[in-house]
Design a protein around this motif. Structure first.
Motif, PDB file in Angstrom:
ATOM      1  N   ALA A   1       0.846  -1.201   0.000  1.00  0.00           N
ATOM      2  CA  ALA A   1       0.000   0.000   0.000  1.00  0.00           C
ATOM      3  C   ALA A   1       0.876   1.244   0.000  1.00  0.00           C
ATOM      4  O   ALA A   1       2.059   1.200   0.358  1.00  0.00           O
ATOM      5  CB  ALA A   1      -0.933   0.005   1.200  1.00  0.00           C
TER       6      ALA A   1
ATOM      7  N   ARG B   1      -5.046   6.753   0.663  1.00  0.00           N
ATOM      8  CA  ARG B   1      -4.352   5.466   0.791  1.00  0.00           C
ATOM      9  C   ARG B   1      -4.717   4.611  -0.411  1.00  0.00           C
ATOM     10  O   ARG B   1      -5.890   4.464  -0.748  1.00  0.00           O
ATOM     11  CB  ARG B   1      -4.755   4.757   2.081  1.00  0.00           C
ATOM     12  CG  ARG B   1      -3.952   3.487   2.369  1.00  0.00           C
ATOM     13  CD  ARG B   1      -4.413   2.867   3.692  1.00  0.00           C
ATOM     14  NE  ARG B   1      -3.514   1.816   4.133  1.00  0.00           N
ATOM     15  CZ  ARG B   1      -3.577   0.540   3.747  1.00  0.00           C
ATOM     16  NH1 ARG B   1      -4.519   0.169   2.878  1.00  0.00           N
ATOM     17  NH2 ARG B   1      -2.722  -0.347   4.203  1.00  0.00           N
TER      18      ARG B   1
ATOM     19  N   ALA C   1      -3.980   0.767  -2.324  1.00  0.00           N
ATOM     20  CA  ALA C   1      -3.503  -0.595  -2.098  1.00  0.00           C
ATOM     21  C   ALA C   1      -3.589  -1.385  -3.400  1.00  0.00           C
ATOM     22  O   ALA C   1      -4.456  -1.143  -4.240  1.00  0.00           O
ATOM     23  CB  ALA C   1      -4.314  -1.280  -1.001  1.00  0.00           C
TER      24      ALA C   1
END
Length: 698
Positions: free
Chosen positions: A454, A467, A469
């Motif tokens: 990530a 974020r 991932a």
């Protein structure tokens, strides 16, 4: 922690124990290599015979595995035994050739072998074995319950078994005890095939077990039977070499199966990619450069000394350890492709050369030329294509122009909501991952988390933290280059945002300038026209007002004015404005400004300040006289304006809109505005700064 049934060791302690055990075992190997005698020959002399036994090239081979049958090996070991007896027996006739070419016969006077004559290949193999044990213990101490780590530790344990046994007999002076030689060769086979068993088990268990650990018994039993048959010379002599080849191929096949099973798991794939690369670099180079050529009958001797070929296993162990521990896979993953391509190029040239050698009847010079030509015409262009596909075309801002429209859309978004939506869309396009809001507090710098699984991005320039991932839909891990891509994106976005802000600031500044000019100049002229008694004069004032309005809108900063003429026009205009109100003007004539020219902004500011001051006198001061005194030069011009009115009293405030305009105009160009007021009148000192001469001062 290193865990056994009763002992619990830290990784450092486990390494210390492994190092101690490896050093003790290495000391035993060194003692074994030194615990024999050798003939005392002059430096550089070549032994020709010992006790009547002629010494040939076959007696000096480094590895008996180059002999393809047990009968040949039995003859070799027997000759080694007889030569060893002759060399250790005092008084045996030795015939040798000196470096000068003289053949000498002398009685044997054996001496003890000392540590210094041990060749570099011996110490190199000792080092390879110690390194393999240490790195295997290190990985096992960090992941003791992982079957992959256990199999890796087993590979490290068996490296010194085959490397150290070979170190003893491959660096013998001339001959050694035939029985010991045979057992050392068998130990070498046991270590090599046991290493292969552990390697197969490693790929059965990593990154995901292909079955229950009990299935590890299958290669153990299958190759264990072959090991026993090899030790007692039951199986054909060539089988041990072929077993090593089959183990390497089996490990690669299992690695390919693991590759297909790890779809959608970028961490597993990144580690596995390094597993496969390390295996090919280590095992393949060892097998193809040392084991395969003599085993396949292509050459009589390995292409590289076996002692130094063992160094390839160190390369393999480093790569396997990095993959198994997932150490900075976000850095290693990208360069794994370079290793693959380098290895493929080297092996292709080698394989083509061997193919042409067999086809052309051992004409190595012609075969090498043909292989290089074919590699240059086919392989190297293909390699460049693969490099371009795997490295250059990786998602990112390598071609910034492709992403500038999206960056500009973010910078020019009409509201924050659409700005955030467009930002998320660009991140998704760049990285092939869906941006989400991170859990918990974010750091001020971007960072890779979960070994590159990530990427966390901080909030910048009014954009929210994000974020991401599973880069590229889970086909790869995030790398430092992805952080560099984001930083470049932010820099371009900041540049676009600053450009937008500069544009908006310029628009506001120009709007304010036009507003001030309309208020100060145009308003004053219209007021003069309204109070003009003469219709013709009124028409002239209105025409001048329209002309000034066009100048304000169209000419802007490009016009220049003669200072003397400008002051004369201003004096006349002021007198005409004051006259209808019975206010006398005191403006002495002077030669100030003759021949000098000033720019548009200085001229507009000078007229605006004077017109606003005159308007205030007419509307608010109840003055009977007004005095105007210009002074200085074009670059440092000041204007003193005074009246004899009642000053700012009652509803008249000294911070009205007109006064603020005057102050703003003057201070914007580095000038000054001073105001003094009281019952006896008001005095204004306006100083024009040099900054008004510049276009940027607007």
């Amino acid at each position: 922690m290193f865990v056994t049934s009763k002992i619990r060791l830290s990784p450092v302690s486990a390494l210390a124990v492994a190092a101690l055990a490896a050093l003790l075992a290495a000391a035993l190997v060194i003692w074994t290599a030194l615990a024999r005698t050798e003939p005392d020959l002059p430096p550089g002399a070549s032994l020709l015979s010992a006790g009547g036994i002629e010494i040939g090239a076959a007696d000096l081979i480094e590895e008996p595995d180059t002999l393809l049958s047990w009968r040949e090996r039995a003859v070799f070991f027997d000759r080694q035994d007889r030569l060893f007896e002759a060399l250790r027996t005092p008084g045996t006739d030795l015939r040798y050739e000196t470096p000068a070419g003289e053949v000498v016969t002398a009685p044997n006077a054996p001496v003890a072998r000392m540590a210094s004559p041990l060749p570099g290949a011996f110490w190199f193999q000792i080092g390879v074995g110690i390194f393999a044990v240490l790195i295997g213990a290190w990985v096992l101490a960090l992941r003791p319950r992982d079957w992959g780590a256990r199999m890796f530790a087993a590979t490290g344990l068996f490296v010194p078994v085959f490397a150290w046994s070979a170190a003893i007999y491959s660096t013998r002076p001339i001959a050694m005890d035939g029985t010991m030689f045979r057992w050392l060769s068998s130990i070498n086979h046991v270590g090599a095939m046991s290493f292969g068993i552990a390697l197969v088990g490693l790929f059965m268990m990593y990154p995901r077990p292909l079955g229950h650990p009990r299935w590890l018994l299958v290669p153990v039993l299958a190759y264990g039977a072959l090991i026993v048959a090899d030790m007692f010379w039951i199986a054909p002599a060539l089988w041990s070499s072929l077993a090593v080849l089959s183990q390497m191929i089996g490990a690669i096949v299992l690695g390919v199966l693991q590759w297909f099973r790890s779809r959608g798991e970028p961490l597993d794939r990144a580690g596995l990619r390094w597993f496969l690369v390390a295996t090919l670099v280590g095992c393949s180079l060892f097998v193809f450069l040392s084991v395969a050529p003599p085993a396949l009958g292509l050459t009589d001797e390995p292409l590289i000394s076996q002692g130094y070929a063992f160094g390839f296993f160190s390369i393999m162990h480093v790569g396997l350890a990095l993959g198994l521990l997932r150490y900075r896979l976000f850095d290693l993953d990208r360069y794994a492709w370079l290793v693959w391509l380098w290895l493929g190029g080297s092996l292709s040239v080698f394989a083509l050369d061997l193919l042409f050698i067999g086809w052309l009847g051992a004409r190595s010079d012609v075969s090498l030329a043909l292989s290089l030509i074919l590699a240059g015409l086919v392989w190297f262009p293909l390699r460049q294509f693969l490099l371009h596909r795997t490295l250059v075309r990786r998602p990112g801002l390598d071609a910034s122009a492709d992403y500038m429209p999206a960056i500009l859309e973010i910078a020019l978004a009409p509201d924050e909501t659409r700005r955030h939506i467009r930002y998320d869309a660009l991140l998704a396009e760049l990285y092939g991952a869906t941006p989400v809001e991170p859990d918990g507090a974010t750091r001020p710098e971007p960072r890779l988390v979960q070994s590159g699984l990530a990427l966390e991005l901080p909030g910048v320039a009014g954009l929210p933290p994000r974020r991401l991932a599973y880069a590229a839909g889970g086909r790869r891990v995030f790398a430092p280059s992805d952080i560099a891509t984001w930083r470049q994106l932010v820099r371009l976005l900041d540049l676009a945002t600053e450009s937008r802000r500069a544009f908006e600031t310029g628009v506001r500044t120009e709007r304010d300038r036009i507003s001030r000019d309309v208020h100060d100049n145009i308003g004053a002229q219209i007021l003069s026209a309204l109070h003009a008694a003469d219709e013709e004069r009124k028409d002239d004032l209105l025409r001048d007002t329209l002309a000034d309005l066009r100048t304000i809108i169209n000419e802007g900063f490009d016009s220049t004015f003669d200072l003397g003429e400008l002051l004369a026009e201003m004096r006349l205009e002021t007198a005409e404005r004051l006259a209808p109100h019975g206010i006398a003007l005191d403006w002495p004539t002077s030669a100030l400004g003759e021949g000098a020219r000033i720019g548009f902004m200085r001229a507009v500011t000078l007229r605006a300040v004077l017109r606003e001051a005159v308007s205030n006198v007419i509307k608010h001061s109840r003055a009977t006289a007004m005095r105007v005194h210009p002074a200085g030069v074009a670059d440092a011009l000041s204007l003193l304006i005074a009246d004899d009115g009642h000053g700012f009293a009652g509803a008249m405030a000294p911070d009205g809109h007109g006064l603020r305009n005057m102050r703003a105009r003057l201070e914007a160009g580095g000038g000054a505005f001073d105001l003094a007021t009281g019952p006896e009148g008001t005095e204004i000192l306006a100083k024009l700064g040099s900054g008004l001469a510049d276009r940027a001062a607007a």
